[in-house]
Design a protein around this motif. Sequence first.
Motif, PDB file in Angstrom:
ATOM      1  N   GLN A  37      -9.968   6.451  -9.900  1.00  0.00           N
ATOM      2  CA  GLN A  37     -11.291   6.795  -9.401  1.00  0.00           C
ATOM      3  C   GLN A  37     -11.990   7.665 -10.429  1.00  0.00           C
ATOM      4  OE1 GLN A  37     -10.282   8.601  -5.593  1.00  0.00           O
ATOM      5  NE2 GLN A  37     -10.968   6.769  -4.525  1.00  0.00           N
TER       6      GLN A  37
ATOM      7  N   TYR B 110      -0.186   8.050   2.722  1.00  0.00           N
ATOM      8  CA  TYR B 110       0.023   9.484   2.591  1.00  0.00           C
ATOM      9  C   TYR B 110       0.736  10.028   3.834  1.00  0.00           C
ATOM     10  CZ  TYR B 110      -2.836  10.473  -1.565  1.00  0.00           C
ATOM     11  OH  TYR B 110      -3.323  10.563  -2.845  1.00  0.00           O
TER      12      TYR B 110
ATOM     13  N   THR C   5      -2.667   3.093  -8.231  1.00  0.00           N
ATOM     14  CA  THR C   5      -2.569   4.543  -8.139  1.00  0.00           C
ATOM     15  C   THR C   5      -1.300   5.084  -8.787  1.00  0.00           C
ATOM     16  OG1 THR C   5      -1.472   4.340  -5.984  1.00  0.00           O
ATOM     17  CG2 THR C   5      -3.883   4.566  -5.991  1.00  0.00           C
TER      18      THR C   5
ATOM     19  N   GLN D  96      -3.737   8.006   5.447  1.00  0.00           N
ATOM     20  CA  GLN D  96      -4.629   7.195   4.615  1.00  0.00           C
ATOM     21  C   GLN D  96      -3.816   6.362   3.638  1.00  0.00           C
ATOM     22  OE1 GLN D  96      -8.054   9.273   3.181  1.00  0.00           O
ATOM     23  NE2 GLN D  96      -8.321   7.934   1.407  1.00  0.00           N
ATOM     24  N   GLN D  97      -4.281   5.149   3.395  1.00  0.00           N
ATOM     25  CA  GLN D  97      -3.593   4.248   2.477  1.00  0.00           C
ATOM     26  C   GLN D  97      -4.376   4.078   1.187  1.00  0.00           C
ATOM     27  OE1 GLN D  97      -3.060   0.648   4.866  1.00  0.00           O
ATOM     28  NE2 GLN D  97      -0.934   1.199   5.226  1.00  0.00           N
ATOM     29  N   VAL D  98      -3.638   3.910   0.089  1.00  0.00           N
ATOM     30  CA  VAL D  98      -4.241   3.622  -1.209  1.00  0.00           C
ATOM     31  C   VAL D  98      -3.455   2.481  -1.853  1.00  0.00           C
ATOM     32  CG1 VAL D  98      -5.167   5.947  -1.597  1.00  0.00           C
ATOM     33  CG2 VAL D  98      -2.819   5.405  -2.317  1.00  0.00           C
TER      34      VAL D  98
ATOM     35  N   VAL E  25      -8.956  13.139   1.587  1.00  0.00           N
ATOM     36  CA  VAL E  25      -7.727  12.369   1.700  1.00  0.00           C
ATOM     37  C   VAL E  25      -6.875  13.025   2.772  1.00  0.00           C
ATOM     38  CG1 VAL E  25      -5.664  11.527   0.535  1.00  0.00           C
ATOM     39  CG2 VAL E  25      -7.825  11.692  -0.721  1.00  0.00           C
TER      40      VAL E  25
ATOM     41  N   MET F  68       0.844  -1.184   0.000  1.00  0.00           N
ATOM     42  CA  MET F  68       0.000   0.000   0.000  1.00  0.00           C
ATOM     43  C   MET F  68       0.883   1.240   0.000  1.00  0.00           C
ATOM     44  SD  MET F  68      -3.124  -1.245   0.072  1.00  0.00           S
ATOM     45  CE  MET F  68      -4.231   0.039   0.689  1.00  0.00           C
TER      46      MET F  68
END
Length: 258
Positions: A203, A122, A148, A141-143, A137, A119
């Motif tokens: 997204q 941020y 991404t 926070q993880q994405v 965001v 992951m």
Amino acid sequence: MAQARRYAGGVDGNRSLERGIEILRAFRPGVDTLGNGEIAERTGLPRSTVSRLTRTLVNSGMLDEVRAMRAYRLAASVISIGHAMRTGSPVLNAIGAMMRAESAKRRLNVGLATADRTMMVYLESIRYSPRAALRNVVAGQQVPMELTSLGRAYLAGIAEAERERLLKLFKRRSAAATKALLADVRTSIRSVERNGYCAVSWQPGVLAVATPIVLGGLPVYALNMSLQNVDRSEALAGEIGAYLNAFAAKCKEVLAGQ
């Protein structure tokens, strides 16, 4: 069902400590409380081990016990650790103000992230929008790395051996879907090598462009700029990419002088 992980222990690490960290990692956004059975399932650890370690984590102030539910939640001390990391980060201290100024100047979202396993987490996220509801965001926070622009820029910036190891971990429901995903990731990596950045719209209505920050003595970071409520186009991606490359060069210059 969670797959049991390997815990090194011995001369290379402390097995109990590693297991305790895995228990803390079992708590994710959207999950308020977890019982010992749920933690055991998420971590792959024996339930008896989980029971012993959750008690230790409660005693050390890292977990709060919710007796009425026979469960646990993360304690406030966890936040203080994250706060200490952010306030003590030489990277954020060096370029945080620059990111805020660049966001206002370009009227773009600006973010900085690094890897946490597969992951991206941020470290800072400056959201430029007149609508507060879109500022969704936040730091911490993880994405997903593979989906991404931040993750793909990070992959482009790390050593090839580590990149290939990570690529093997990205799976989809079918072999064909996995193959298509990896092909798309490699296309983004080539874009970074060719243009200095990659553009991804993972997204709806969001275009994000990212570049790696690679400097000796520091972890690899990824810096991105993004716009919301737009249709992706090569022209727009190129315009944002030019802004990003110029800003990344300034950031690297400042960080190199630290």
